[in-house]
Design a protein around this motif. Structure first.
Motif, mmCIF file in Angstrom:
data_model
loop_
_atom_site.group_PDB
_atom_site.id
_atom_site.type_symbol
_atom_site.label_atom_id
_atom_site.label_comp_id
_atom_site.label_asym_id
_atom_site.label_seq_id
_atom_site.Cartn_x
_atom_site.Cartn_y
_atom_site.Cartn_z
ATOM 1 N N ARG A 1 0.805 -1.216 0.000
ATOM 2 C CA ARG A 1 0.000 0.000 0.000
ATOM 3 C C ARG A 1 0.841 1.270 0.000
ATOM 4 O O ARG A 1 0.336 2.336 0.349
ATOM 5 N N ARG B 1 1.883 3.207 -2.290
ATOM 6 C CA ARG B 1 1.306 4.286 -3.101
ATOM 7 C C ARG B 1 0.077 4.861 -2.411
ATOM 8 O O ARG B 1 -0.079 6.076 -2.316
ATOM 9 N N GLN B 2 -0.774 3.960 -1.913
ATOM 10 C CA GLN B 2 -1.990 4.403 -1.231
ATOM 11 C C GLN B 2 -1.657 5.298 -0.037
ATOM 12 O O GLN B 2 -2.324 6.298 0.219
ATOM 13 N N VAL C 1 -0.686 8.590 -1.316
ATOM 14 C CA VAL C 1 -1.872 9.345 -1.732
ATOM 15 C C VAL C 1 -2.558 9.950 -0.505
ATOM 16 O O VAL C 1 -2.934 11.125 -0.493
ATOM 17 N N PRO D 1 5.022 11.553 1.102
ATOM 18 C CA PRO D 1 3.856 11.886 0.282
ATOM 19 C C PRO D 1 4.162 11.807 -1.208
ATOM 20 O O PRO D 1 3.274 11.517 -2.010
ATOM 21 N N VAL D 2 5.418 12.034 -1.560
ATOM 22 C CA VAL D 2 5.768 12.057 -2.988
ATOM 23 C C VAL D 2 5.593 10.673 -3.615
ATOM 24 O O VAL D 2 5.530 10.532 -4.835
ATOM 25 N N ALA E 1 3.060 9.193 -3.923
ATOM 26 C CA ALA E 1 1.822 9.233 -4.714
ATOM 27 C C ALA E 1 2.100 9.522 -6.187
ATOM 28 O O ALA E 1 1.321 9.136 -7.060
ATOM 29 N N THR E 2 3.204 10.189 -6.478
ATOM 30 C CA THR E 2 3.458 10.603 -7.864
ATOM 31 C C THR E 2 4.389 9.652 -8.605
ATOM 32 O O THR E 2 4.599 9.816 -9.795
ATOM 33 N N VAL F 1 3.740 4.297 -12.140
ATOM 34 C CA VAL F 1 3.449 2.903 -11.783
ATOM 35 C C VAL F 1 4.363 1.909 -12.465
ATOM 36 O O VAL F 1 4.840 2.136 -13.535
#
Ligand code: ADP
Ligand code: MG
Lengths: 410, 237
Positions: free
Chosen positions: A315, A317-318, A321, A403-404, A406-407, A410
């Motif tokens: 998780r 990435r989650q 995000v 937090p980065v 999230a960007t 993939v």
């Protein structure tokens, strides 16, 4: 704060969640039952024997050749006289067994000769007029045996006992509302009545096993020397002279005749050693169960650490995000702690049912006592803490996902 | 609204130092709609992550809404992200375990908003992107365009003043891209400041201003900002 969405998300990870919850349930069930059994064992181990254990020791004496009952009795009397004559010895007597011995005789006690089922079971200690003084056990009612009442009994003969002394525990079991003194019971092989002439203070039986829990304080003294292949001499040393007495007693016996065998390692044992040996299995069991509990707890904790670490990795990435959307580090930490709390609570609820069922089975099958709810509650707290403790490291790791994340493409 | 001066960002690994941004200067006014273009690897995403407080920078200054952000701690940065900034990512970045409704709710919960207000805002936001009927669907059950609209609803629900979009249409076909673009324009007309990275010249042309980044630097402030009437009002306010 976010229980709803966490539960929703967990529903989509059923396999892992269920597995951990089941593991927690099983661990709770086993651990609180095991801890309870350990505690019960330790309580047993701490029970008083009713014997003044300091200064008391026991000699195991085997006759190497077959002796006639008359010869055996004569030798035993000579041995006892020699032991009592030692300067370091206060008193001595012979017996087939003694409290905490483990093995010995136990007989059914019946109230009438016609009675088929026993009223209770009791340890039989063959005794003489010196036995109570040697054990250091008081009479609380009636009288001691007189020397002329003490006879001799062959090891394979049916037991006959016209006068008997019973322990307080046995007296209360047989005559709960009444004094046992002067009453008759049926314990003999010849189906003749035995009259209770004395009642001792607390006196423990030789049997220490769980099966005999209900009979643990049933002891019955029969005025006879049991002649057989072997006998025990119970010897009370004068205060402070235990070591001397043990050495002198052995020498004195061999001085009587060398035609005997005193086992070299455990032929002469202090009562402290007797006690230790009696509860060896209990200590062993307690340690074993303790180890099982520890292993289970470690495995469960490892399972939680493993699964949560896996989930955190999955998780990342989650988490990034969520951080991007405004979650603080402590929100992420809280998320994983709450998630674990929910899983653990689920497991614990199931575990309570499981623990009680497991205990019920143990109660019905093995005579274990009903689980104390304190232990259940303690187990619940223990597992909740274990869960939170185990999840802490992976949850901290999760809270440090930047937090980065999230960007990241993939 | 967003002002970077001489800003630099260096990624250091054991072997190399990459200047993702160098002497980077930009000034986005309140209510502007800026399109950022540039070749791949030029630093567009890096610029957006720094602008959105997802990442720190190495040197220079960044004022967001008048605040020098390099002074802020992690909690303060989280609060600003939550309250002032809306993100729209190329990969949508919806949380797969949560349905549409719960996804839009995420930032509102972090704001500690009451349930009733959350519900109101979520339904309003979903209404705006035309997906109110899909509230119970999971992201995997939606098309790419729908997912991106959910992501926009999520960004909108908190009424952010600054919307940052990193190639929001990069994973969408032309028609879906157009839908998303129209939505962004509508949001812009209502007063939000938007910075959008895009590869699509057609979309870039629809923004008020284009900023071109090459090699970590703004090279071409193509035109002076063309203020719409209502943006001028915002700027005056
Ligand atoms: N986390 C990182 N570590 C190292 N280098 C990075 C990292 N993120 C971006 N870069 C580098 O910074 C430069 C700019 O990247 P990016 O901002 O993603 O470009 P764009 O979005 O314009 O394609 C690239 O050279 C890229 O390799
Ligand atoms: Mg990019």
């Amino acid at each position: 704060m976010q229980i709803g969405p966490i539960l929703v998300a967990l529903r989509r990870h059923k396999a892992g969640t269920t597995l951990i919850a089941l593991q927690i349930a099983l661990t709770l069930a086993i651990v609180c039952n095991a801890l309870f059994i350990i505690q019960q064992r330790l309580v047993r181990v701490d029970r008083p024997s009713g014997v003044q254990e300091t200064n008391l020791f026991v000699i195991q004496n085997d006759w190497p050749q077959k002796l006639s009952p008359q010869d055996a009795d004569a030798r035993m009397r000579a041995d006892l006289q020699a032991l009592r004559g030692l300067s370091s010895v206060q008193d001595a007597s012979s017996s087939n067994s003694f409290p905490l011995r483990g093995s010995g005789w136990d007989n059914f006690v019946r109230m009438t000769p016609e009675q088929v089922k026993m009223t209770t079971d009791t340890a039989i200690f063959f005794s003489d007029e010196h036995t109570l003084a040697t054990l250091g056990t008081r009479l609380i009612a009636g009288r001691n045996f007189r020397s002329e009442e003490v006879g001799s009994q062959g090891g394979t003969d049916p037991m006959h006992a016209r006068q008997i002394i019973v322990s307080k525990g046995l007296a209360q079991l047989l005559f709960p509302h009444d004094s046992a003194l002067g009453k008759t019971v049926y314990v003999s092989g010849d189906n003749a009545p035995s009259t209770i002439i004395g009642v001792t203070d607390t006196l423990q039986a030789h049997m220490t096993g769980l099966w005999a829990q209900a009979y643990a304080y049933n002891a019955l003294l029969v005025p006879a020397r049991l002649t057989g292949d072997s006998t025990f001499y119970l010897v009370r040393a004068r205060p402070g002279q235990l070591a001397d007495a043990m050495r002198q007693a052995k020498a004195a016996l061999y001085a009587q005749t060398r035609m005997r065998m005193i086992p070299p390692h455990d032929g002469v044992m202090t009562f402290a050693q007797v006690r230790e040996r009696a509860y060896d299995a209990d200590y062993g069991m307690a340690i074993l169960m303790g180890i099982i509990c520890a292993v289970l707890l470690v495995i469960t904790a490892a399972g939680i650490v493993g699964l949560t670490s896996f989930w955190v990795g999955q998780r990342r990435r989650q988490i990034g995000v969520r951080r991007a959307l405004g979650a603080r580090q402590r929100d992420i930490l809280g998320y994983f702690l709450t998630e674990n709390l929910l899983i653990t609570l689920g497991g614990v609820l199931l575990g309570i049912v499981l623990a009680l069922s497991m205990n019920l089975w143990l109660v019905l099958r093995l005579g274990v006592q009903p689980l104390s709810l304190t232990y259940l509650a303690a187990g619940v707290v223990l597992l909740l803490l274990l869960g939170q403790g185990a999840v802490l490291a992976p949850a901290m790791k999760a809270s440090r996902v930047p937090p980065v994340e999230a960007t990241r493409s993939v | 609204m967003l002002k970077m001066t001489h800003l630099s960002k260096v990624y250091r690994t054991e072997v190399v130092e990459t200047y993702a941004l160098r002497d980077f200067n930009i000034d986005v006014k309140e209510g502007e709609f800026v399109a950022v273009t540039g070749p791949s690897g030029s630093g567009k995403t890096t610029f957006l992550t720094i602008a959105g407080l997802l990442e720190t920078f190495t040197g220079g200054h960044y004022h967001l809404d008048g605040i020098e952000v390099s002074q802020l701690n992690d909690n303060a940065r989280s609060k600003i992200r939550n309250e002032k900034i809306g993100f729209i990512f190329q990969a949508f970045n919806l949380i797969p375990d949560l349905n549409v409704y719960d996804n839009v709710e995420v930032p509102l919960r972090y704001r500690g908003m009451k349930a009733a207000e959350r519900k109101q805002r979520i339904m309003d936001a979903l209404e705006r992107v035309g997906l109110a009927s899909r509230a119970k669907h999971y992201p995997a059950e939606l098309s790419g365009g729908q997912q991106q609209r959910v992501a926009i609803a999520r960004a909108l629900a908190g009424s952010p003043r600054l919307l940052l979009a990193d190639e929001p249409t990069g994973n969408l076909d032309t028609q879906m891209a157009r839908g998303v673009m129209e939505l962004l324009e509508e949001i812009h007309r209502e007063g939000a400041t938007i910075v959008m990275v895009t590869h699509d010249p057609e979309l870039a042309a629809r923004a008020q201003r284009n900023v071109h980044i090459i090699d970590g630097q703004v090279v071409d402030l193509s035109e002076e900002p063309r203020f719409h009437a209502h943006n001028a009002r915002v700027a005056d306010a």
